[in-house]
Design an enzyme around this catalytic site. Structure first.
Site, PDB file in Angstrom:
ATOM      1  N   ASP A 160       0.867  -1.176   0.000  1.00 51.82           N
ATOM      2  CA  ASP A 160       0.000   0.000   0.000  1.00 51.82           C
ATOM      3  C   ASP A 160       0.904   1.226   0.000  1.00 51.82           C
ATOM      4  OD1 ASP A 160      -1.922   1.965   0.457  1.00 51.82           O
ATOM      5  OD2 ASP A 160      -1.865   1.656   2.631  1.00 51.82           O
ATOM      6  N   ILE A 161       0.927   1.941  -1.126  1.00 51.54           N
ATOM      7  CA  ILE A 161       1.767   3.134  -1.246  1.00 51.54           C
ATOM      8  C   ILE A 161       0.905   4.344  -0.922  1.00 51.54           C
ATOM      9  CG2 ILE A 161       3.294   4.445  -2.758  1.00 51.54           C
ATOM     10  CD1 ILE A 161       3.598   1.894  -4.483  1.00 51.54           C
ATOM     11  N   GLY A 162       1.090   4.888   0.280  1.00 50.64           N
ATOM     12  CA  GLY A 162       0.340   6.066   0.707  1.00 50.64           C
ATOM     13  C   GLY A 162       1.232   7.292   0.677  1.00 50.64           C
ATOM     14  N   ASN A 163       0.659   8.451   0.978  1.00 46.00           N
ATOM     15  CA  ASN A 163       1.450   9.675   0.923  1.00 46.00           C
ATOM     16  C   ASN A 163       2.402   9.831   2.101  1.00 46.00           C
ATOM     17  OD1 ASN A 163       0.791  11.320  -1.511  1.00 46.00           O
ATOM     18  ND2 ASN A 163      -1.279  10.900  -0.784  1.00 46.00           N
TER      19      ASN A 163
ATOM     20  N   VAL B 202       4.842   3.778   2.910  1.00 47.83           N
ATOM     21  CA  VAL B 202       4.663   2.618   2.042  1.00 47.83           C
ATOM     22  C   VAL B 202       4.652   1.417   2.986  1.00 47.83           C
ATOM     23  CG1 VAL B 202       5.672   1.218   0.194  1.00 47.83           C
ATOM     24  CG2 VAL B 202       5.926   3.714   0.165  1.00 47.83           C
TER      25      VAL B 202
ATOM     26  N   ASP C 269      -6.767   4.032  -2.871  1.00 49.09           N
ATOM     27  CA  ASP C 269      -6.924   3.673  -1.454  1.00 49.09           C
ATOM     28  C   ASP C 269      -8.404   3.692  -1.078  1.00 49.09           C
ATOM     29  OD1 ASP C 269      -6.906   6.485  -1.744  1.00 49.09           O
ATOM     30  OD2 ASP C 269      -5.597   6.832  -0.012  1.00 49.09           O
TER      31      ASP C 269
ATOM     32  N   ASP D 157     -11.431   7.430   5.948  1.00 55.31           N
ATOM     33  CA  ASP D 157     -10.053   6.943   5.984  1.00 55.31           C
ATOM     34  C   ASP D 157      -9.165   8.098   6.423  1.00 55.31           C
ATOM     35  OD1 ASP D 157      -7.485   5.964   5.580  1.00 55.31           O
ATOM     36  OD2 ASP D 157      -8.063   4.780   3.834  1.00 55.31           O
TER      37      ASP D 157
END
Ligand SMILES: Nc1ncnc2c1ncn2[C@@H]1O[C@H](COP(=O)(O)OP(=O)(O)OP(=O)(O)O)[C@@H](O)[C@H]1O
Ligand SMILES: CC(C)(CO)[C@@H](O)C(=O)NCCC(=O)O
Ligand SMILES: [K+]
EC number: 2.7.1.33
Length: 255
Positions: free
Chosen positions: A6-9, A12, A110, A130
């Site tokens: 899951d690559i989030g801001n 990762v 996401d 979220d």
């Protein structure tokens, strides 16, 4: 076992998922757009070794990314390490719900993964909060249509912006306030973080239910939800693994 990324801001998160939504091993990297394929490959190596697994235990891979600059490096490193072609979450795949938005191709994956997990676990109309770098609220009607979302600054970045712009406000690391009405700067700020975010969620749930004309099931997930949800007045299901469940469900539907 499924390899998930899951690559989030902010982070990762790489994981090994033997059962829906549960990670047997996980590794968290701060998101940095300069990260190389080599670094991700080393990450997967560490992830697998950490709990005595082997790459031969990995039978599939799924990647969700809201940071396009990093997607290709992660995909390349998954290929290099596992010889598997990872499923990259996108709006065109089988989702288990339909999307009714102007530009579905722009909808954050996401939020798509959250919704995919939620439609399998909850009935009726849904409001999915979220709380990560941004706070998002995805709205689905009871016929399993994603009709739109609400996006606003996340708990941590809004707090950091406040400190950065006001010379007399200190940097704070969040703690639970003693009460609603603070008696000193730091207590006032703790209260602001907690109750402004909690009240926003309560208010949005009411407005969404009014607009839909039916009650909604509210669900909260994301790094910061654990501290905010207890201060909400509306009934909210806290589901910390919702996005991970969604990745599992999307893999089952599309692999
Ligand atoms: N338990 C916690 N307590 C306080 N702050 C937290 C906690 N967990 C995460 N955070 C902070 O909340 C922000 C979002 O964290 P999260 O782990 O949800 O990031 P992310 O998954 O990369 O973001 P996104 O959901 O936007 O993809 C970050 O600034 C992180 O430092
Ligand atoms: C809103 C965020 C930043 C939340 O992670 C992400 O889902 C995203 O970049 N979305 C793209 C814009 C949209 O969802 O309409
Ligand atoms: K994000």
């Amino acid at each position: 076992m499924l390899l998930t990324v899951d690559i989030g801001n902010t982070n990762v998160v790489m994981g090994l998922m033997p059962t829906r939504g549960e990670l047997a091993s996980q590794l968290r990297f701060p998101t940095d757009k300069r990260r190389t394929v080599r670094e991700f490959m080393d990450g997967f190596e560490a992830l697998v070794a950490m709990h005595g697994f082997d790459f031969s235990d990995v039978t599939g891979a799924v990647v969700s990314s809201v940071v396009p600059e990093l997607t290709e490096s992660v995909v390349a490193s998954v290929r290099a390490k596992t010889n598997l072609e990872p499923l990259v979450v996108n709006y065109k795949m089988n989702l288990g719900f339909s999307i009714d938005m102007d530009t579905p191709e722009r909808l954050g994956v996401d939020m798509i993964a959250d919704a995919a997990g939620a439609v399998n676990d909850y009935d009726g109309a849904l409001a999915i909060f979220d709380m990560g770098t941004a706070t998002t609220c995805s709205v689905l009607t009871s016929d399993r249509t994603y009709i739109g979302s609400i996006i606003y600054p996340g708990v941590v970045i809004s707090q950091d912006a406040l400190t950065a712009q006001c010379s007399q406000l200190p940097f704070i690391k969040f703690e639970k306030p003693k009460g609603l009405i603070g008696k000193n700067t730091v207590e006032c700020m703790y209260s602001g973080v907690l109750y402004s975010n909690a009240a926003t969620i309560d208010g949005l749930i009411d407005r969404i239910a009014d607009e839909l004309g039916e009650p909604v099931t509210a669900i909260a997930t994301g790094g910061v939800s654990r501290m905010i949800v207890p201060a909400c007045r509306r009934k909210i299901v806290h589901d910390p693994n919702l996005l991970l469940k969604g990745l599992w469900d999307l893999y089952k539907l599309n692999a």
